[in-house]
Structures are given as C-alpha cells and as structure tokens.
Write a protein that holds these residues in place. Structure first.
Motif: not given
Length: 116
Positions: A8-10, A14-20
C-alpha cells in the motif's frame, strides 16, 4: 499484514509522484519564479545533511558499531527529522500557493471567455 502495508505504501508513493508530475505540468514557470522558490529552497536546506554525509553514516567504511557511532546516527536522524518537517511545511505552503494561482488563472480565463 507487513507485506500488504509495504504494498500500500509503495502504491501511495507512486500515486503521489504521479500527482506531483501532473501539478508540475500544470504549473506556470513564470508564476513559480514570482513565488521566489529558489530563495525558499536555499533557506529550507540550511543544516540539512548532505547525501555524502548520509551515505557515510549509513554505509561506514570500515563498518563499526560504537557508542559514538550511535550518537552520531541519533544526531543525524534529528537533523533529518527537522529537515523533513521544514520540507513538509514548505510543500503544503507551495502547493496551496500553486492551487490558488491556478484557480485564479482558471477564473480569469473563464471570465475572459464570457466577455468574448
């Protein structure tokens, strides 16, 4: 459970990086310059451990464990924690500024479209 937590953390990273990345694509470079981010970055990084310092502490040559090495790691972690807090607070502030600027830009475009 540990494996699921790691998974889940991984995915969250990834989702946070994509949002950024998407926020960066939406950002206006001129607006970022007006925010003075270069100066903010320099102030933010004050007393932050360097990558050389971190690597030397995490992978010492030769490897040894002494009371002073533990104290060094505790001090390093304290500096990292302080830096993490500053980065987190700055990220929140910059994100809020970017969202506000993008919202204002969007409203301005919408209003100019209505008047055309």
């Amino acid at each position: 459970m540990r494996r699921e937590l790691a998974r889940v953390r991984w995915w969250r990273r990834l989702v946070q990086a994509r949002k950024d990345l998407e926020i960066a694509q939406l950002a206006d470079a001129d607006e970022l310059d007006r925010l003075g981010l270069a100066d903010a970055w320099e102030a933010l990084a004050a007393d932050a451990p360097t990558s050389t310092e971190l690597a030397g502490s995490v992978w010492p040559e030769p490897p040894s464990a002494t009371p002073s090495s533990v104290e060094t790691l505790v001090a390093l972690d304290s500096r990292l924690e302080s830096y993490e807090t500053r980065v987190e607070e700055n990220l929140e502030a910059v994100t809020a500024q970017m969202v506000k600027a993008l919202g204002e830009q969007h409203r301005a475009k919408a209003q100019s479209g209505r008047h055309a």
